[in-house]
Design a protein around this motif. Structure first.
Motif, PDB file in Angstrom:
ATOM      1  N   GLY A  57      17.123 -31.098  17.426  1.00 26.71           N
ATOM      2  CA  GLY A  57      18.222 -31.974  17.837  1.00 26.71           C
ATOM      3  C   GLY A  57      19.561 -31.751  18.230  1.00 26.71           C
ATOM      4  N   ALA A  58      19.543 -30.050  18.165  1.00 25.67           N
ATOM      5  CA  ALA A  58      21.716 -30.248  17.833  1.00 25.67           C
ATOM      6  C   ALA A  58      21.873 -29.591  18.803  1.00 25.67           C
ATOM      7  CB  ALA A  58      21.168 -28.778  17.871  1.00 25.67           C
ATOM      8  N   GLY A  59      23.047 -30.740  19.940  1.00 22.37           N
ATOM      9  CA  GLY A  59      23.888 -30.414  20.916  1.00 22.37           C
ATOM     10  C   GLY A  59      24.204 -29.554  21.083  1.00 22.37           C
ATOM     11  N   ARG A  60      25.173 -28.707  22.685  1.00 25.16           N
ATOM     12  CA  ARG A  60      26.049 -27.657  22.788  1.00 25.16           C
ATOM     13  C   ARG A  60      26.774 -27.946  21.490  1.00 25.16           C
ATOM     14  NH1 ARG A  60      28.064 -27.279  29.089  1.00 25.16           N
ATOM     15  NH2 ARG A  60      25.500 -26.585  29.234  1.00 25.16           N
ATOM     16  N   PHE A  61      27.279 -28.435  21.403  1.00 23.32           N
ATOM     17  CA  PHE A  61      28.986 -28.083  19.973  1.00 23.32           C
ATOM     18  C   PHE A  61      28.334 -27.906  18.909  1.00 23.32           C
ATOM     19  CE2 PHE A  61      31.052 -30.669  23.396  1.00 23.32           C
ATOM     20  CZ  PHE A  61      32.034 -29.939  23.910  1.00 23.32           C
ATOM     21  N   LYS A  62      27.081 -28.781  18.958  1.00 23.14           N
ATOM     22  CA  LYS A  62      26.361 -28.119  17.534  1.00 23.14           C
ATOM     23  C   LYS A  62      25.394 -26.856  16.943  1.00 23.14           C
ATOM     24  CE  LYS A  62      25.508 -32.675  15.161  1.00 23.14           C
ATOM     25  NZ  LYS A  62      24.863 -33.731  14.950  1.00 23.14           N
ATOM     26  N   LYS A  63      25.147 -26.120  18.836  1.00 23.04           N
ATOM     27  CA  LYS A  63      24.871 -25.283  18.755  1.00 23.04           C
ATOM     28  C   LYS A  63      25.490 -23.944  18.502  1.00 23.04           C
ATOM     29  CE  LYS A  63      20.712 -25.895  21.855  1.00 23.04           C
ATOM     30  NZ  LYS A  63      20.331 -26.142  22.777  1.00 23.04           N
ATOM     31  N   ILE A  64      27.075 -24.304  19.152  1.00 25.86           N
ATOM     32  CA  ILE A  64      28.277 -23.278  18.892  1.00 25.86           C
ATOM     33  C   ILE A  64      28.385 -23.470  17.421  1.00 25.86           C
ATOM     34  CG2 ILE A  64      30.952 -22.986  19.373  1.00 25.86           C
ATOM     35  CD1 ILE A  64      30.054 -24.055  21.474  1.00 25.86           C
ATOM     36  N   TRP A  65      28.629 -24.022  17.035  1.00 28.11           N
ATOM     37  CA  TRP A  65      28.625 -24.764  15.322  1.00 28.11           C
ATOM     38  C   TRP A  65      27.931 -23.966  14.275  1.00 28.11           C
ATOM     39  CZ3 TRP A  65      33.862 -24.874  13.748  1.00 28.11           C
ATOM     40  CH2 TRP A  65      34.489 -25.043  12.082  1.00 28.11           C
ATOM     41  N   THR A  81      26.355 -19.652  17.004  1.00 32.09           N
ATOM     42  CA  THR A  81      26.798 -18.631  17.701  1.00 32.09           C
ATOM     43  C   THR A  81      28.336 -18.331  16.731  1.00 32.09           C
ATOM     44  OG1 THR A  81      26.194 -19.671  20.347  1.00 32.09           O
ATOM     45  CG2 THR A  81      28.459 -18.657  19.634  1.00 32.09           C
ATOM     46  N   LEU A  82      29.049 -19.342  16.256  1.00 32.95           N
ATOM     47  CA  LEU A  82      29.800 -18.896  15.438  1.00 32.95           C
ATOM     48  C   LEU A  82      29.930 -18.068  14.309  1.00 32.95           C
ATOM     49  CD1 LEU A  82      32.530 -22.244  15.850  1.00 32.95           C
ATOM     50  CD2 LEU A  82      32.759 -19.090  16.272  1.00 32.95           C
ATOM     51  N   PRO A  83      28.254 -17.894  13.276  1.00 30.37           N
ATOM     52  CA  PRO A  83      27.935 -17.861  12.098  1.00 30.37           C
ATOM     53  C   PRO A  83      27.180 -16.851  12.708  1.00 30.37           C
ATOM     54  CG  PRO A  83      27.542 -20.062  11.794  1.00 30.37           C
ATOM     55  CD  PRO A  83      27.787 -20.092  13.318  1.00 30.37           C
ATOM     56  N   SER A  84      26.526 -16.801  13.276  1.00 27.81           N
ATOM     57  CA  SER A  84      26.347 -14.975  13.900  1.00 27.81           C
ATOM     58  C   SER A  84      27.172 -13.940  14.333  1.00 27.81           C
ATOM     59  CB  SER A  84      24.704 -15.773  15.805  1.00 27.81           C
ATOM     60  OG  SER A  84      24.332 -16.301  15.228  1.00 27.81           O
ATOM     61  N   ILE A  85      28.767 -14.626  14.728  1.00 29.42           N
ATOM     62  CA  ILE A  85      29.067 -13.435  15.762  1.00 29.42           C
ATOM     63  C   ILE A  85      30.645 -13.315  14.768  1.00 29.42           C
ATOM     64  CG2 ILE A  85      29.087 -14.380  18.094  1.00 29.42           C
ATOM     65  CD1 ILE A  85      31.983 -15.527  18.140  1.00 29.42           C
ATOM     66  N   ARG A  86      29.695 -14.025  12.836  1.00 24.74           N
ATOM     67  CA  ARG A  86      31.669 -13.674  11.918  1.00 24.74           C
ATOM     68  C   ARG A  86      31.484 -12.590  11.785  1.00 24.74           C
ATOM     69  NH1 ARG A  86      30.403 -18.238   7.543  1.00 24.74           N
ATOM     70  NH2 ARG A  86      28.734 -15.563   6.617  1.00 24.74           N
ATOM     71  N   PRO A  87      30.978 -12.028  11.691  1.00 21.01           N
ATOM     72  CA  PRO A  87      31.115 -10.408  11.352  1.00 21.01           C
ATOM     73  C   PRO A  87      31.666  -9.744  12.367  1.00 21.01           C
ATOM     74  CG  PRO A  87      28.906 -10.976  10.599  1.00 21.01           C
ATOM     75  CD  PRO A  87      29.366 -12.383  11.311  1.00 21.01           C
ATOM     76  N   THR A  88      32.168  -9.792  13.532  1.00 21.55           N
ATOM     77  CA  THR A  88      32.777  -9.312  14.709  1.00 21.55           C
ATOM     78  C   THR A  88      33.884 -10.275  14.220  1.00 21.55           C
ATOM     79  OG1 THR A  88      30.566  -8.885  15.999  1.00 21.55           O
ATOM     80  CG2 THR A  88      33.459  -9.069  17.084  1.00 21.55           C
ATOM     81  N   LYS A  95      35.624  -8.687   2.119  1.00 26.76           N
ATOM     82  CA  LYS A  95      34.699  -8.386   0.908  1.00 26.76           C
ATOM     83  C   LYS A  95      33.836  -9.355  -0.662  1.00 26.76           C
ATOM     84  CE  LYS A  95      33.429  -3.228   2.043  1.00 26.76           C
ATOM     85  NZ  LYS A  95      33.918  -1.979   1.183  1.00 26.76           N
ATOM     86  N   ARG A  96      34.993  -9.773  -0.581  1.00 24.68           N
ATOM     87  CA  ARG A  96      34.782 -10.977  -1.885  1.00 24.68           C
ATOM     88  C   ARG A  96      34.024 -12.147  -1.252  1.00 24.68           C
ATOM     89  NH1 ARG A  96      37.143 -10.229  -6.571  1.00 24.68           N
ATOM     90  NH2 ARG A  96      38.236  -8.759  -7.103  1.00 24.68           N
ATOM     91  N   LEU A  97      34.551 -12.642  -0.044  1.00 29.17           N
ATOM     92  CA  LEU A  97      33.896 -13.181   1.029  1.00 29.17           C
ATOM     93  C   LEU A  97      33.036 -13.519   1.168  1.00 29.17           C
ATOM     94  CD1 LEU A  97      37.231 -14.718   2.768  1.00 29.17           C
ATOM     95  CD2 LEU A  97      36.191 -15.976   0.877  1.00 29.17           C
ATOM     96  N   GLY A  98      32.096 -11.985   1.108  1.00 24.36           N
ATOM     97  CA  GLY A  98      30.891 -11.612   1.316  1.00 24.36           C
ATOM     98  C   GLY A  98      29.969 -11.275   2.950  1.00 24.36           C
ATOM     99  N   GLU A  99      31.962 -10.595   3.485  1.00 21.33           N
ATOM    100  CA  GLU A  99      31.752 -10.001   4.515  1.00 21.33           C
ATOM    101  C   GLU A  99      31.402  -8.555   4.100  1.00 21.33           C
ATOM    102  OE1 GLU A  99      31.059 -11.194   7.384  1.00 21.33           O
ATOM    103  OE2 GLU A  99      31.166 -13.287   6.468  1.00 21.33           O
TER     104      GLU A  99
END
Length: 314
Positions: free
Chosen positions: A213-221, A224-231, A306-310
């Motif tokens: 049931g996620a809308g466009r903004f929830k998909k981004i949040w 998308t954002l967690p997936s590109i967080r390492p970058t 690294k301490r934050l898990g990245e």
């Protein structure tokens, strides 16, 4: 028997490996030669910071300066113009980081949501174009747009009865004009790496989010954002490593005599004192100080990531 048999096998496997992938190692030769010739060999001239520079002598034969070799470091640290340039460099780079760093991320997220292919390509092309303009051209455009009395923006403001704005001849206005122009010049080009990271996201994640049931903004949040967080983290670390560094062409092209209290950064300080003032040893000391501080910021930010898990960058 097993040990003696494994040695030829390892040699054979290494030979097969290099025979198969030698093209990749051959491709590394050019960047390797570049770094050796233009990065590592010039490092021998760092020692000028501890020596009295003599134009007719080899860098290895130059005499070590007094005060235990710290003469030129002391000269720099007792120079108020140097500390003003450090302050200005930190101020402009921090504002660039706070305002400029999120801009390509937001732009990449918006582009990813556009469905019209032709319109999307047109927007990308227009956004990338400023990256290919030199800062001399950009400063000329800025003068035509933001000049106090003849600039297009101020002419429009005056026609509207709003009065003129001193974009280029008031320190506070100049700082924000400098940041705005920098963001405009770089956000399109910098968004490329984020767009590449977004395209590598598994589409099934979006499908699962839609089922929930996620809308466009929830998909981004949440996708998308967690997936590109390492970058984002890697690029943030690299930006923090340059927090005390600054390009020469941008501040030099945009500065003028009325805003030198905020426009004089380390790179222009080195140019004025080193190239024009012939104080090569002192400005080498300044450059070394700048590099060491940048390295410290890089190591600290990498450790925090690294301490934050990245993963960090090393």
């Amino acid at each position: 028997m097993n040990k003696s048999a494994s040695k030829p096998a390892r040699k054979g496997s290494a030979k097969v490996y290099f025979k198969r992938y030698w093209q990749l190692y051959a491709m590394l030769l050019l960047p390797l030669i570049y770094f050796i010739v233009f990065k590592y060999i010039p490092m021998q001239y760092i020692q000028i910071a501890w020596k009295d520079y003599k134009l007719n002598m080899s860098v290895w034969d130059m005499p070590v300066t007094g005060e235990h070799g710290m003469k030129y470091f002391n000269q720099a640290f007792h120079n108020m113009d140097f500390w003003y340039s450090v302050r200005n460099t930190l101020l402009l780079n921090l504002l660039d980081l706070v305002i400029g760093f999120p801009a390509p991320i937001i732009f990449a997220l918006i582009l990813n949501e556009l469905r019209g292919h032709k319109f999307k390509k047109t927007v990308q092309t227009v956004a990338y174009m400023p990256h290919f303009l030199s800062w001399v051209i950009i400063s000329s455009l800025a003068l035509q747009l933001f000049a106090p009395s003849t600039g297009l923006v101020n002419v429009v403001f005056e026609k509207m009865g709003l009065g003129t704005v001193p974009f280029l001849n008031d320190s506070t206005h100049w700082v924000f004009t400098y940041i705005f122009i920098g963001v405009w010049q770089s956000f399109g080009w910098n968004s490329i790496i984020y767009l590449a990271a977004i395209t590598s996201i598994n589409p099934e994640l979006y499908e699962a989010a839609a089922v929930d049931g996620a809308g466009r903004f929830k998909k981004i949040w949440h996708v998308t954002l967690p997936s590109i967080r390492p970058t984002i983290v890697v690029l943030l670390i690299m930006n923090l490593g340059h927090i005390l560094g600054s390009s020469f062409d941008r501040p030099f092209a945009l500065k003028n005599n009325t805003v030198m209290d905020v426009a004089n950064v380390i790179s222009t300080f080195v140019y004025t004192n080193g190239i024009k003032g012939l104080k090569f040893s002192m400005t080498t000391a300044v450059g070394l100080f700048q590099s060491v501080i940048g390295l410290i910021f890089l190591l600290i930010s990498n450790r925090i990531a690294k301490r934050l898990g990245e993963r960090g960058i090393f």
